[in-house]
Enzyme design. Structure first.
Site, PDB file in Angstrom:
ATOM      1  N   LYS A 165       0.838  -1.189   0.000  1.00 20.32           N
ATOM      2  CA  LYS A 165       0.000   0.000   0.000  1.00 20.32           C
ATOM      3  C   LYS A 165       0.883   1.254   0.000  1.00 20.32           C
ATOM      4  CE  LYS A 165      -3.880  -2.034  -0.232  1.00 20.32           C
ATOM      5  NZ  LYS A 165      -4.712  -1.877  -1.444  1.00 20.32           N
ATOM      6  N   LYS A 265     -13.211  -6.767  -8.107  1.00 24.42           N
ATOM      7  CA  LYS A 265     -13.842  -6.856  -6.785  1.00 24.42           C
ATOM      8  C   LYS A 265     -15.327  -7.168  -6.985  1.00 24.42           C
ATOM      9  CE  LYS A 265     -10.825  -4.021  -3.888  1.00 24.42           C
ATOM     10  NZ  LYS A 265      -9.682  -3.689  -4.754  1.00 24.42           N
TER      11      LYS A 265
END
Length: 367
Positions: A165, A265
């Protein structure tokens, strides 16, 4: 078979690591999760889960999921849950947008369909295309040394794909990427996921500074046009996530050669019915997918496993075992990681049963 009731439960999901941090300092410590039951007159119920990554990741939030369920459920009472395409047409006609609210209703119908015919959902989605699913591990944003240490920790647990991240200060992000890549063997995969956190000039700096490293660049900027501009400045393989939110944006990405991989997703696109369509388009177009969801627990992990396991391995870049990230178990029978991989249950439907002791009383019931 007809739908007779829809119920929803609110569950708090604390994190094993205490906090999950991604771009621009955004973080979540306890996820607000919604578990859904679709009940039928045949004595068969299906279950699903919808858990947005907080209110500032996608145009979705937990209260919106439950409000959307309250809007949609009355339109589904009396409908055939095994007609998944029909259920989706009804939902799309009844409520514009709100894929995170539609997704658990769609997924629960797939669970009912599998239970009613005695087949795992992966069989209904096209058959078992791989024996098990490779997993990636998301590495929450911290200092470069702390993130590299977490990469090493999860590598020891069997993971071989790591999503770092980034999306913060470019100087820090460059150091984060170098630190993580430095400790990984050549056959391990590193993805630098900015989660829309860089401006175009910041992204240009970072991709230039890591241009000699074996690293994937994921969703550097907020818009499709900005990401496409960055892609044209780097030879590193490129992943799009937030800007690929449906079939239309997927087709645009394919037509403009905007990515090498997408992050698919399931709840972001409205459930398994629409995710399966996008999956099949990706396979036909030669584009691999990270198959996952914004967040969740056991039921979400099972859903990911079924879609991923019905996807050929060369197009299944990685999946996610969200039940290993949280401290609360919403269901029994969900896949568990083994040496960085997981396998969908061979039982009918999703193969999971909700843990009602954990769920408590419903916060929504429509019949």
């Amino acid at each position: 078979m007809r739908i007779t009731a829809v119920r929803a439960w609110r569950v708090e999901l604390p994190l094993v690591e205490g906090r999950y941090t991604w771009s621009d300092g955004r973080f979540v410590e306890v996820f607000d999760d919604t578990v859904v039951e679709v009940e039928t007159d045949a004595g068969i119920s299906g279950y699903a889960e919808s858990c947005p990554l907080g209110p500032a990741y996608l145009p979705a939030h937990a209260l919106g999921v439950r409000a959307g369920l309250a809007e949609l459920a009355p339109h589904l009472i009396g409908r055939d849950p095994t007609d998944v395409n029909g259920v989706n047409r009804i939902m799309d006609a009844s409520l514009l947008g709100h894929p995170h609210a539609k997704a658990p209703l769609d997924i629960a119908c797939w669970d009912i369909l599998g239970r009613s015919v005695g087949l795992p959902v992966y069989t209904l989605l096209g058959g078992r295309a791989q024996e098990d699913v490779a997993l990636y591990r998301a590495i929450s944003q911290q200092s470069p040394d702390e993130m590299a240490a977490n990469v090493a920790k999860y590598r020891a647990e069997g993971y071989r794909v790591f999503q770092l991240k980034v999306g913060g200060d470019p100087n820090d992000d460059i150091a984060r990427i170098h630190a993580a890549r430095r400790i990984l063997p050549d056959d391990n995969v590193l993805v630098a996921d900015a989660n829309t956190g860089w401006t175009r000039h910041e992204a240009a700096r970072v991709v230039g500074a890591v241009g000699e490293l074996d690293v994937y660049i994921e969703q550097p900027c907020a818009t499709f046009a900005e990401c496409l501009s960055v892609r044209r400045r780097t030879s590193r393989p490129f992943v799009l996530d937030e800007t690929i939110d449906g079939l239309d944006t997927l087709l645009r990405g394919l037509s403009e050669d905007a990515m090498d991989v997408i992050n698919l997703k399931i709840s972001k696109v409205g459930g398994l019915t629409k995710a399966r369509l996008m999956r099949d388009v990706c396979v036909a177009s030669g584009v691999p997918m990270i198959i996952e969801d914004p967040w969740g627990s056991d039921i979400t992990t099972a859903t990911i496993a079924h879609l991923a396991q019905s996807t050929p391995s060369e197009f299944s870049f990685a999946g996610t075992d969200f039940n290993s990230y949280v401290t609360v178990s919403t269901a029994t029978g969900a896949p568990r990681k083994e040496s960085g991989r997981m396998k969908a249950a061979d039982r009918p439907g999703l193969g999971v049963e909700p843990n009602f002791d954990v769920l408590g009383d419903p916060v929504l019931e429509i019949s």
